[in-house]
Design an enzyme around this catalytic site. Structure first.
Site, PDB file in Angstrom:
ATOM      1  N   SER A 145       3.121  -2.053  10.466  1.00 51.16           N
ATOM      2  CA  SER A 145       4.562  -2.120  10.738  1.00 51.16           C
ATOM      3  C   SER A 145       5.158  -3.506  10.471  1.00 51.16           C
ATOM      4  O   SER A 145       6.039  -3.971  11.200  1.00 51.16           O
ATOM      5  CB  SER A 145       4.875  -1.656  12.159  1.00 51.16           C
ATOM      6  OG  SER A 145       4.456  -0.313  12.330  1.00 51.16           O
ATOM      7  N   GLY A 169       2.224   2.308  10.770  1.00 48.89           N
ATOM      8  CA  GLY A 169       3.208   3.371  10.623  1.00 48.89           C
ATOM      9  C   GLY A 169       3.860   3.787  11.931  1.00 48.89           C
ATOM     10  O   GLY A 169       4.543   4.803  11.998  1.00 48.89           O
ATOM     11  N   ASN A 205       0.883  -1.171   0.000  1.00 49.35           N
ATOM     12  CA  ASN A 205       0.000   0.000   0.000  1.00 49.35           C
ATOM     13  C   ASN A 205       0.919   1.218   0.000  1.00 49.35           C
ATOM     14  O   ASN A 205       1.484   1.563   1.026  1.00 49.35           O
ATOM     15  CB  ASN A 205      -0.889  -0.039   1.257  1.00 49.35           C
ATOM     16  CG  ASN A 205      -1.700   1.227   1.425  1.00 49.35           C
ATOM     17  OD1 ASN A 205      -1.782   2.062   0.517  1.00 49.35           O
ATOM     18  ND2 ASN A 205      -2.317   1.374   2.593  1.00 49.35           N
ATOM     19  N   TRP A 206       1.071   1.809  -1.181  1.00 47.31           N
ATOM     20  CA  TRP A 206       2.035   2.917  -1.308  1.00 47.31           C
ATOM     21  C   TRP A 206       1.548   4.193  -0.637  1.00 47.31           C
ATOM     22  O   TRP A 206       2.320   5.104  -0.416  1.00 47.31           O
ATOM     23  CB  TRP A 206       2.320   3.190  -2.798  1.00 47.31           C
ATOM     24  CG  TRP A 206       3.151   2.152  -3.477  1.00 47.31           C
ATOM     25  CD1 TRP A 206       3.605   0.971  -2.947  1.00 47.31           C
ATOM     26  CD2 TRP A 206       3.643   2.183  -4.833  1.00 47.31           C
ATOM     27  NE1 TRP A 206       4.339   0.267  -3.880  1.00 47.31           N
ATOM     28  CE2 TRP A 206       4.373   1.000  -5.051  1.00 47.31           C
ATOM     29  CE3 TRP A 206       3.519   3.098  -5.885  1.00 47.31           C
ATOM     30  CZ2 TRP A 206       4.996   0.713  -6.267  1.00 47.31           C
ATOM     31  CZ3 TRP A 206       4.121   2.818  -7.093  1.00 47.31           C
ATOM     32  CH2 TRP A 206       4.860   1.633  -7.281  1.00 47.31           C
ATOM     33  N   LYS A 207       0.251   4.276  -0.362  1.00 44.37           N
ATOM     34  CA  LYS A 207      -0.346   5.497   0.213  1.00 44.37           C
ATOM     35  C   LYS A 207      -0.049   6.693  -0.694  1.00 44.37           C
ATOM     36  O   LYS A 207       0.047   6.518  -1.906  1.00 44.37           O
ATOM     37  CB  LYS A 207       0.133   5.692   1.653  1.00 44.37           C
ATOM     38  CG  LYS A 207      -0.082   4.425   2.494  1.00 44.37           C
ATOM     39  CD  LYS A 207       0.036   4.630   3.966  1.00 44.37           C
ATOM     40  CE  LYS A 207      -0.220   3.307   4.678  1.00 44.37           C
ATOM     41  NZ  LYS A 207      -0.176   3.416   6.133  1.00 44.37           N
ATOM     42  N   GLU A 223      -5.776  -4.678  10.419  1.00 43.97           N
ATOM     43  CA  GLU A 223      -4.732  -3.688  10.683  1.00 43.97           C
ATOM     44  C   GLU A 223      -5.053  -2.949  11.972  1.00 43.97           C
ATOM     45  O   GLU A 223      -5.846  -1.997  11.972  1.00 43.97           O
ATOM     46  CB  GLU A 223      -4.658  -2.683   9.525  1.00 43.97           C
ATOM     47  CG  GLU A 223      -4.332  -3.324   8.197  1.00 43.97           C
ATOM     48  CD  GLU A 223      -3.726  -2.317   7.219  1.00 43.97           C
ATOM     49  OE1 GLU A 223      -2.627  -2.590   6.730  1.00 43.97           O
ATOM     50  OE2 GLU A 223      -4.337  -1.261   6.984  1.00 43.97           O
ATOM     51  N   GLY A 241       2.652  -1.137   4.283  1.00 44.98           N
ATOM     52  CA  GLY A 241       2.742   0.281   3.948  1.00 44.98           C
ATOM     53  C   GLY A 241       4.186   0.690   3.720  1.00 44.98           C
ATOM     54  O   GLY A 241       4.753   0.476   2.642  1.00 44.98           O
ATOM     55  N   GLY A 242       4.802   1.256   4.745  1.00 42.59           N
ATOM     56  CA  GLY A 242       6.164   1.805   4.634  1.00 42.59           C
ATOM     57  C   GLY A 242       7.159   0.881   3.952  1.00 42.59           C
ATOM     58  O   GLY A 242       7.918   1.311   3.069  1.00 42.59           O
ATOM     59  N   GLU A 274      -6.986   4.964   7.598  1.00 45.54           N
ATOM     60  CA  GLU A 274      -6.710   6.371   7.290  1.00 45.54           C
ATOM     61  C   GLU A 274      -7.898   6.997   6.558  1.00 45.54           C
ATOM     62  O   GLU A 274      -8.226   8.165   6.764  1.00 45.54           O
ATOM     63  CB  GLU A 274      -5.408   6.486   6.472  1.00 45.54           C
ATOM     64  CG  GLU A 274      -4.192   6.208   7.353  1.00 45.54           C
ATOM     65  CD  GLU A 274      -2.978   5.655   6.626  1.00 45.54           C
ATOM     66  OE1 GLU A 274      -2.911   5.726   5.389  1.00 45.54           O
ATOM     67  OE2 GLU A 274      -2.084   5.128   7.331  1.00 45.54           O
ATOM     68  N   HIS A 318      -9.577   1.356   4.571  1.00 43.41           N
ATOM     69  CA  HIS A 318      -8.333   1.599   5.311  1.00 43.41           C
ATOM     70  C   HIS A 318      -8.600   2.579   6.452  1.00 43.41           C
ATOM     71  O   HIS A 318      -9.373   3.520   6.296  1.00 43.41           O
ATOM     72  CB  HIS A 318      -7.251   2.149   4.366  1.00 43.41           C
ATOM     73  CG  HIS A 318      -5.897   2.121   5.003  1.00 43.41           C
ATOM     74  ND1 HIS A 318      -5.503   3.076   5.903  1.00 43.41           N
ATOM     75  CD2 HIS A 318      -4.883   1.233   4.910  1.00 43.41           C
ATOM     76  CE1 HIS A 318      -4.277   2.774   6.329  1.00 43.41           C
ATOM     77  NE2 HIS A 318      -3.883   1.659   5.740  1.00 43.41           N
TER      78      HIS A 318
HETATM   79  P1  PGA Z   1       2.611   0.265   7.648  1.00 39.44           P
HETATM   80  O1  PGA Z   1       1.172   0.498   7.001  1.00 39.44           O
HETATM   81  O2  PGA Z   1       3.135  -1.027   7.109  1.00 39.44           O
HETATM   82  O3  PGA Z   1       3.424   1.460   7.209  1.00 39.44           O
HETATM   83  O4  PGA Z   1       2.409   0.226   9.134  1.00 39.44           O
HETATM   84  C1  PGA Z   1       0.292  -0.557   6.789  1.00 39.44           C
HETATM   85  C2  PGA Z   1      -0.977  -0.058   6.165  1.00 39.44           C
HETATM   86  O5  PGA Z   1      -1.441   1.041   6.534  1.00 39.44           O
HETATM   87  O6  PGA Z   1      -1.548  -0.708   5.265  1.00 39.44           O
END
Ligand code: PGA
Length: 252
Positions: free
Chosen positions: A214, A174, A9-11, A168, A235-236, A98, A96
């Protein structure tokens, strides 16, 4: 056997050029060594059409990170499920945390998005998870069960075949703070039980449930070793080819 999946997930990261470079690096890395799981990258809308050409004929699946809750028309700035599909993408992330938190996406909105995505032939990676206060109050199961019931329970078993869940915990996204493998397994088994209650055991057994929050090369193997964890939503660590490949390699 249900599918093992590692999805990125590149966001809201990477220019078009940076995204193309990352996808090409990943393509080369996976061509050199076939992965033991499905691999998907979910990217900003602007990358999709270009990356569809980069990933075509490779093991890499492609998805969006969101789509509109309306079919088409005068919704300035929105991107519909059918538009996502027309780029060549096969997946979309919905729900998600966010999007729920910053863009006020309610269960009703998510339900509309989910149906539009499935009706347009997209596979959905649907996210659920509790915030820290809910976990500290011991309410995580209740919260997740409600998220599942509110957005997914009116699907048919046939539609559910095109849904992947991603647990999640919001406190792990994050933050560098990962759920323990036991915490992940407890929740994944609970989720499978809730889904079995609504859709029956065989459908729940077929359902891939990813862990997100994470996840990194150093912890992926332990988390993925749990029986109800079928991969990760990353994500990251999906923004660097070596890290993402390191997580994919956890399935070796
Ligand atoms: P993260 O994000 O791996 O940076 O914690 C995961 C996500 O939000 O899908």
């Amino acid at each position: 056997m249900r599918k093992k999946i590692v999805a990125g997930n590149w966001k809201m990261n990477l220019s078009l050029q940076e995204g193309v470079a990352l996808a090409n690096d990943l393509k080369a890395a996976l061509a050199a060594e076939t992965p033991n799981c499905d691999v998907v990258i979910c990217t900003p809308f602007i990358h999709l059409a270009t990356l569809a050409a980069v990933t075509e004929g490779t093991v890499i699946g492609l998805g969006a990170e969101n789509c509109a809750d309306k079919e088409k028309g005068a919704y300035t700035g929105e991107v519909s499920a059918s538009q996502v599909k027309s780029t060549g993408a096969q997946y979309v992330i919905l729900g998600h945390s966010e999007r729920r938190a910053y863009y006020h996406e309610t269960a009703e909105i998510l339900k509309a998005k989910l149906h539009l995505a499935l009706d347009n032939g997209l596979k959905v990676i649907f996210c659920i998870g509790e915030v820290l206060e809910e976990r500290e109050a011991g309410k995580q199961n209740e919260v997740v069960a409600r998220q599942l019931a509110d957005s997914l329970f009116d699907l048919t078993a046939e539609q559910l075949k095109n849904v992947v869940l991603a647990y999640e915990p919001v406190w792990a996204i994050g933050t560098g703070k990962t759920a323990t493998a036991e915490q992940a397994e407890d929740m994944h088994a609970f989720i499978r039980g809730v889904m079995a209650g609504r859709f029956g055991e065989p459908a729940a057994e077929e359902l891939s449930i990813l862990y997100g929050g994470s996840c990194k090369p150093s912890n992926a193997k332990e988390i993925f070793s749990k029986p109800d964890v079928d991969g990760g939503l990353i994500g990251g660590a999906s923004l660097k080819c070596a890290d993402f490949k390191g997580i994919i390699d956890a399935w070796k």
